[in-house]
Design a protein around this motif. Sequence first.
Motif, short mmCIF file in Angstrom:
data_model
loop_
_atom_site.label_atom_id
_atom_site.label_comp_id
_atom_site.label_asym_id
_atom_site.label_seq_id
_atom_site.Cartn_x
_atom_site.Cartn_y
_atom_site.Cartn_z
N ALA A 78 0.92 -1.27 -0.17
CA ALA A 78 -0.20 0.32 -0.38
C ALA A 78 1.21 0.89 -0.15
CB ALA A 78 -1.14 0.23 0.64
N PHE A 79 1.76 0.91 0.20
CA PHE A 79 2.68 2.04 0.17
C PHE A 79 3.45 2.59 -0.81
CE2 PHE A 79 2.56 0.83 5.17
CZ PHE A 79 2.72 2.38 5.25
N ALA A 127 12.15 -4.11 0.68
CA ALA A 127 13.07 -3.79 1.41
C ALA A 127 14.53 -2.95 0.65
CB ALA A 127 13.04 -4.08 3.39
N TRP A 128 15.14 -4.03 0.29
CA TRP A 128 16.07 -3.22 -0.40
C TRP A 128 16.40 -2.50 -1.53
CZ3 TRP A 128 20.99 -5.57 0.51
CH2 TRP A 128 22.09 -5.45 -0.27
N ALA A 129 14.92 -1.63 -1.67
CA ALA A 129 15.18 -1.07 -2.93
C ALA A 129 15.16 0.09 -1.83
CB ALA A 129 13.47 -0.73 -3.03
N GLY A 130 15.06 0.38 -0.40
CA GLY A 130 15.70 1.32 0.04
C GLY A 130 14.12 2.77 0.95
N THR A 131 14.32 2.92 1.05
CA THR A 131 13.60 4.28 2.09
C THR A 131 11.94 4.96 0.68
OG1 THR A 131 14.25 4.82 3.31
CG2 THR A 131 12.99 6.07 3.63
N ASP A 132 12.62 5.73 -0.37
CA ASP A 132 12.18 5.99 -1.42
C ASP A 132 11.68 5.64 -2.42
OD1 ASP A 132 13.36 8.59 -1.29
OD2 ASP A 132 14.76 8.69 -2.66
N ALA A 133 11.63 3.67 -2.34
CA ALA A 133 10.63 3.25 -2.77
C ALA A 133 9.61 2.78 -2.26
CB ALA A 133 11.28 1.24 -2.68
N LEU A 134 8.84 3.29 -1.03
CA LEU A 134 7.92 3.45 -0.49
C LEU A 134 7.05 5.42 -0.68
CD1 LEU A 134 9.21 1.95 2.50
CD2 LEU A 134 8.01 0.89 1.24
N ASP A 135 7.11 5.33 -2.09
CA ASP A 135 6.64 7.07 -2.88
C ASP A 135 5.07 7.19 -1.66
OD1 ASP A 135 5.59 4.86 -4.39
OD2 ASP A 135 4.93 6.20 -5.49
N LEU A 136 4.57 6.07 -1.44
CA LEU A 136 3.22 6.59 -0.86
C LEU A 136 3.54 7.59 0.39
CD1 LEU A 136 0.74 4.09 -2.71
CD2 LEU A 136 1.72 6.74 -3.60
N ALA A 137 3.87 6.61 1.19
CA ALA A 137 4.67 6.79 2.49
C ALA A 137 4.87 8.19 2.86
CB ALA A 137 5.61 6.05 3.25
N ARG A 138 4.39 9.01 3.91
CA ARG A 138 5.13 9.99 4.30
C ARG A 138 6.12 10.47 4.12
NH1 ARG A 138 -0.52 11.58 7.85
NH2 ARG A 138 0.77 10.40 8.99
N PHE A 139 6.67 11.80 3.92
CA PHE A 139 8.28 11.50 4.46
C PHE A 139 8.41 11.49 5.60
CE2 PHE A 139 8.61 13.67 -0.19
CZ PHE A 139 9.10 12.81 -0.51
N ALA A 142 8.40 7.51 6.71
CA ALA A 142 9.12 7.08 5.43
C ALA A 142 10.36 5.40 6.36
CB ALA A 142 9.61 7.63 4.45
N PRO A 143 10.53 6.59 7.11
CA PRO A 143 12.19 5.66 7.55
C PRO A 143 11.39 4.90 8.79
CG PRO A 143 12.55 8.15 8.19
CD PRO A 143 11.61 7.83 7.75
N LEU A 144 10.31 5.19 9.17
CA LEU A 144 10.23 4.04 10.06
C LEU A 144 9.12 2.94 9.66
CD1 LEU A 144 9.17 3.37 13.34
CD2 LEU A 144 7.07 4.81 12.67
N VAL A 145 8.45 2.57 8.43
CA VAL A 145 7.91 2.15 7.28
C VAL A 145 9.42 1.66 6.55
CG1 VAL A 145 6.79 1.96 5.17
CG2 VAL A 145 6.06 3.61 6.87
N HIS A 146 10.02 1.88 6.53
CA HIS A 146 11.29 1.00 5.80
C HIS A 146 11.72 -0.04 6.45
CE1 HIS A 146 15.10 0.43 3.72
NE2 HIS A 146 14.62 -0.21 3.35
#
Length: 349
Positions: A78-79, A127-139, A142-146
Motif C-alpha cells: 500500500a506504500f 526493503a532492499w529498494a530503500g526508503t524512496d521505493a515507499l513513494d506513498l509513505a509520508r516523508f 518513511a524511515p519507520l515504515v522501511h
Amino acid sequence: MLFIPLPFVAALLLLILFGQMCLREQAASRHFRILVLLLCLLAIVIGVRWGYGIERVLPAQAIIASAVGPLAWVCFAAFVTEQGNRLAHRFWPSLLVAILTVARPQWIDVILIAIFAWYAVALGRLAWAGTDALDLARFDDAPLVHRSLQVMATTMLLAAIADSLIAMDLRVFDGSHAAMIVTAATIPLVMLLGAAAAIASRNPSSPAPEAVQPTPASDDDAHIVARLKPLLQTQGLYRDHDINLSRLARRAGIPTRQLSKAVNSVCGKNLSQYVNDFRIAEACRLLESGDIAITTIVYDVGFLTKSNFNREFRRVTGMSPTEWRAKRTPGPAQAVGVEKMVNVPHPTS
C-alpha cells in the motif's frame, strides 16, 4: 496448577496492541490492524495445538499461517504505487492450503515453508529498494515504515526456518523436539508485534539514518533538482504533513524513480532526508527568531511527531533543538550559518 502456553502470552500482547491501534485509527491502516488480529488468532491456535495437544486445530493453524505472508505484503504494498493491489497476493496461498488440508495434507508443511520463504524474499526485495521505493509513505513516516518492512521480511524468513525444523523433527525424531521449537518460534510473533507496533505508534523510537550510496550525477539530474528546489523553497511544500514521493513527483511533473535518482546523485541523500533538510533549516530560523515553543515549531515546519523532528534535527545540526536555541542568538550572520549547515536555500514563508 493451570498451564498457560507461551503463545497465549503472545496472543494477549497482540490483542492489547490491536486495541491500541483501534483507538488510534489514523496511526495504522485497516490492513495492519487485521494483520495483528490474524497473528493473535494464530498464536491462540498454536497454543491450543502444542500446549494442550489438540491436533484437530491443525488445518485451521495451517490456513491462518498461510495468510500472514500475503497480508503482510498487502500492508506494505500500500506504500508503493507500482505494486498496486494484486489479488493473487491476497488469496492464492490460503486457498491452496485449504485445498491441501483435504486432498494432500502431507504436502502442507512443504507448502507453508515455501509460502513463508516466498514472502520473505518479496518483502526483502521491497526493503532492499530503500526508503524512496515507499513513494506513498509520508516523508515523516518513511524511515519507520522501511525499518518495519525489514523486520517483517526477517520474521518471514525465521518462520520458514522454524517450520523447516519442525517438519524435520516430526519426520526424523517423531516430534520429540517439536514443542520446544514451537515455543522458540514464538519469538518471531513478538517481532511481528514490534513491527506492527512501529507502524501503529505515533511516538516511535528514532531509527538510524539510512545510508545512501550516491551515483554519478548527470546534467539531467542537476536540472531535475533545480526544478525541485523552487517547489520546496518558494511554495513551501515541505510544510505539507502528508507530502510523499508520489505527490511531490506529480507536482514536479517528474517520474518518481527519476526524481529519487536525481536527488540521490546530486545531493547524496534520499528524498526524505532532502525534504527534511528544508524543514530543519526553517526550524533553526524559528528557534533563533523568538520564544516560539518547540512543539509549535515541530508542526509548523511539517513534522508530525517530536521524536522524528529531534532525530532529523540532530542528523542535520549535530545537536538537539534545545541545545541549538541555547547556543544561538538572532542575527543575519547566524541565519547564513544555518543555511550553510543545512545546505539548502533559504525557504521563504
